[in-house]
Design a protein around this motif. Structure first.
Motif, mmCIF file in Angstrom:
data_model
loop_
_atom_site.group_PDB
_atom_site.id
_atom_site.type_symbol
_atom_site.label_atom_id
_atom_site.label_comp_id
_atom_site.label_asym_id
_atom_site.label_seq_id
_atom_site.Cartn_x
_atom_site.Cartn_y
_atom_site.Cartn_z
ATOM 1 N N ALA A 1 -10.161 -7.601 9.611
ATOM 2 C CA ALA A 1 -11.031 -6.630 10.293
ATOM 3 C C ALA A 1 -12.491 -7.050 10.190
ATOM 4 O O ALA A 1 -13.253 -6.964 11.169
ATOM 5 C CB ALA A 1 -10.828 -5.245 9.689
ATOM 6 N N GLU A 2 -12.897 -7.529 9.015
ATOM 7 C CA GLU A 2 -14.289 -7.954 8.813
ATOM 8 C C GLU A 2 -14.646 -9.152 9.680
ATOM 9 O O GLU A 2 -15.806 -9.319 10.060
ATOM 10 C CB GLU A 2 -14.517 -8.282 7.336
ATOM 11 N N SER A 3 -13.669 -9.986 10.011
ATOM 12 C CA SER A 3 -13.931 -11.169 10.833
ATOM 13 C C SER A 3 -14.061 -10.823 12.316
ATOM 14 O O SER A 3 -14.454 -11.672 13.118
ATOM 15 C CB SER A 3 -12.808 -12.191 10.651
ATOM 16 N N GLY A 4 -13.703 -9.588 12.679
ATOM 17 C CA GLY A 4 -13.748 -9.186 14.086
ATOM 18 C C GLY A 4 -12.422 -9.330 14.802
ATOM 19 O O GLY A 4 -12.326 -9.053 16.003
ATOM 20 N N ILE A 5 -11.386 -9.761 14.083
ATOM 21 C CA ILE A 5 -10.066 -9.960 14.678
ATOM 22 C C ILE A 5 -9.210 -8.721 14.467
ATOM 23 O O ILE A 5 -9.181 -8.142 13.372
ATOM 24 C CB ILE A 5 -9.371 -11.187 14.041
ATOM 25 N N ASP A 6 -8.511 -8.302 15.501
ATOM 26 C CA ASP A 6 -7.560 -7.198 15.378
ATOM 27 C C ASP A 6 -6.325 -7.667 14.615
ATOM 28 O O ASP A 6 -5.994 -8.862 14.625
ATOM 29 C CB ASP A 6 -7.131 -6.694 16.756
ATOM 30 N N SER A 7 -5.635 -6.743 13.992
ATOM 31 C CA SER A 7 -4.416 -7.106 13.270
ATOM 32 C C SER A 7 -3.288 -6.144 13.617
ATOM 33 O O SER A 7 -3.511 -4.945 13.811
ATOM 34 C CB SER A 7 -4.653 -7.117 11.758
ATOM 35 N N LYS A 8 -2.095 -6.701 13.694
ATOM 36 C CA LYS A 8 -0.886 -5.918 13.928
ATOM 37 C C LYS A 8 0.050 -6.139 12.749
ATOM 38 O O LYS A 8 0.259 -7.272 12.312
ATOM 39 C CB LYS A 8 -0.200 -6.359 15.223
ATOM 40 N N GLY A 9 0.606 -5.065 12.228
ATOM 41 C CA GLY A 9 1.499 -5.164 11.097
ATOM 42 C C GLY A 9 2.928 -4.856 11.494
ATOM 43 O O GLY A 9 3.184 -3.894 12.224
ATOM 44 N N TYR A 10 3.857 -5.694 11.039
ATOM 45 C CA TYR A 10 5.279 -5.463 11.276
ATOM 46 C C TYR A 10 5.893 -4.875 10.002
ATOM 47 O O TYR A 10 5.741 -5.425 8.908
ATOM 48 C CB TYR A 10 5.991 -6.774 11.614
ATOM 49 N N PHE A 11 6.618 -3.771 10.177
ATOM 50 C CA PHE A 11 7.272 -3.105 9.048
ATOM 51 C C PHE A 11 8.756 -2.940 9.353
ATOM 52 O O PHE A 11 9.139 -2.681 10.503
ATOM 53 C CB PHE A 11 6.639 -1.741 8.802
ATOM 54 N N ILE A 12 9.583 -3.089 8.309
ATOM 55 C CA ILE A 12 11.029 -2.930 8.454
ATOM 56 C C ILE A 12 11.464 -1.713 7.641
ATOM 57 O O ILE A 12 11.249 -1.671 6.420
ATOM 58 C CB ILE A 12 11.793 -4.174 7.964
ATOM 59 N N LEU A 13 12.040 -0.745 8.300
ATOM 60 C CA LEU A 13 12.540 0.452 7.642
ATOM 61 C C LEU A 13 14.043 0.326 7.443
ATOM 62 O O LEU A 13 14.760 -0.124 8.336
ATOM 63 C CB LEU A 13 12.226 1.696 8.480
ATOM 64 N N GLY A 14 14.524 0.708 6.259
ATOM 65 C CA GLY A 14 15.956 0.651 6.002
ATOM 66 C C GLY A 14 16.423 -0.636 5.369
ATOM 67 O O GLY A 14 17.581 -1.032 5.530
ATOM 68 N N LEU A 15 15.557 -1.291 4.624
ATOM 69 C CA LEU A 15 15.949 -2.492 3.894
ATOM 70 C C LEU A 15 16.823 -2.115 2.689
ATOM 71 O O LEU A 15 16.819 -0.953 2.258
ATOM 72 C CB LEU A 15 14.706 -3.243 3.410
ATOM 73 N N PRO A 16 17.573 -3.060 2.122
ATOM 74 C CA PRO A 16 18.348 -2.744 0.926
ATOM 75 C C PRO A 16 17.453 -2.185 -0.178
ATOM 76 O O PRO A 16 16.386 -2.728 -0.464
ATOM 77 C CB PRO A 16 18.927 -4.109 0.525
ATOM 78 N N GLY A 17 17.885 -1.076 -0.766
ATOM 79 C CA GLY A 17 17.083 -0.419 -1.798
ATOM 80 C C GLY A 17 16.188 0.665 -1.261
ATOM 81 O O GLY A 17 15.607 1.441 -2.035
ATOM 82 N N ASP A 18 16.043 0.743 0.063
ATOM 83 C CA ASP A 18 15.200 1.790 0.643
ATOM 84 C C ASP A 18 15.829 3.164 0.462
ATOM 85 O O ASP A 18 17.027 3.357 0.711
ATOM 86 C CB ASP A 18 14.962 1.532 2.133
#
Length: 331
Positions: free
Chosen positions: A167-184
């Motif tokens: 964010a500080e560099s001026g670049i947007d970021s997208k995060g990938y999240f996985i729901l329902g992994l083992p142990g969740d």
């Protein structure tokens, strides 16, 4: 497993009607995918490596620039998506590519996939100077134990630090999240949703874990449940969630019931979007007034009135808030 990727011709895009496979940059302009390397040496439990393998091979900066020039001339595009499994794996190679982009004065905008432990502030600033406007990070979980079980080999602290650097560099970021992994469990999923919402991400994507054959996730499932049969109908899986209807998980490997897991995927998106809007109000109006105005904006009649005033050209400061949520940063 071809070693010399520079020996390959460019993809035969002329054999396709590219307009039938549209991909667009945030500003609405056409975007084209480019592959600058093959393979990823990491061994995340959910990732399938059966196509290009784990051995990392790369193209030269000269080869990459030649293809980009070709695409600019033939298809009149300047927006590119580097779809390498991991564009930032070799930092020395990446530095050379960025230097070459800058030296050649490439008039391009691009996005790529990265790991949070394979970036640093100086590199991100150079990436921005070379035209990068969005980085996609695999974050997966907001729970340390669940994350550790994926063999991702990253920490939540690394995630937070790298997203802030981006964010500080001026670049947007997208995060990938996985729901329902083992142990969740519902508790760990709550931690993931809360963690995602707390990060200064521009976008977030919440997928439901799927044990594809050929992954460690699949092997572990079969070990626990030997009766599991390979089901060729993987059309029941999904990657892109419309977030408008619940979709039953395919081979649920978590401790959360199917219906609840599906509902949490929709809830996660809603809560992330709310947190993102709140942050925009705080940046625009301060940490005192911003949250108060955000709460007011959640009242439907007042929101409708505000939209009407915006449409009439009034409330200039509020218009800036809306514009910050758009594609201005891609320019």
């Amino acid at each position: 497993m071809i070693e010399d990727l520079d020996a390959l011709p460019f993809p035969a895009r002329h054999l396709f009607e590219l307009d039938k496979y549209p991909l667009y940059a945030p500003d609405g302009e056409k975007m084209v995918t480019v592959l600058s390397s093959r393979g990823c040496p990491y061994n995340c439990s959910f990732c399938f490596k059966g196509v290009v393998g784990r051995t990392y091979r790369q193209r030269s900066p000269e080869s990459i620039v030649e293809e980009l020039r070709h695409l600019q001339q033939r298809y009149q595009v300047r927006n590119f998506y580097f779809i390498d499994d991991l564009f930032t794996i070799d930092l020395r190679r990446l530095e050379k590519i960025m230097d070459y982009f800058i030296e050649q004065k490439m008039d391009i905008r691009w996005r790529c996939l990265a790991r949070v432990d394979r970036v640093n502030p100086e590199l991100l600033k150079k990436m921005y100077a070379a035209g990068c406007r969005q980085v996609h990070y695999g974050i997966e979980s907001g729970n340390d134990d669940v994350l550790k079980a994926t063999a991702k080999h990253i920490s939540l602290e690394q995630v937070r630090r790298s997203i802030e650097w981006t964010a500080e560099s001026g670049i947007d970021s997208k995060g990938y999240f996985i729901l329902g992994l083992p142990g969740d469990t519902e508790e760990t999923l709550e931690q993931t949703i809360e963690f995602a919402s707390s990060l200064p991400l521009t976008e977030a994507m919440f997928s439901i874990a799927t044990p594809f054959p050929g992954t460690r996730l699949w092997d572990e499932l079969v070990r626990r449940h030997p009766e599991t049969q390979y089901n060729a109908d993987f059309t029941k899986t999904y990657y892109y969630n419309s977030y408008t209807a619940e979709i039953a998980p395919f081979m649920n490997v978590s401790d959360v019931p199917d219906e609840r897991l599906s509902g949490l995927a929709i809830e996660a998106r809603r809560r992330f979007d709310e947190a993102k809007r709140r942050r925009m109000y705080e940046r625009s109006f301060g940490k005192t007034l911003g949250p108060a105005l955000w709460e007011v904006s959640r009242i439907k009649p007042l929101r409708q009135l505000g939209n009407a005033l915006l449409g009439a050209g009034m409330l200039g400061s509020f218009r800036q808030v809306r514009e910050r949520a758009g594609a201005n940063s891609w320019g």
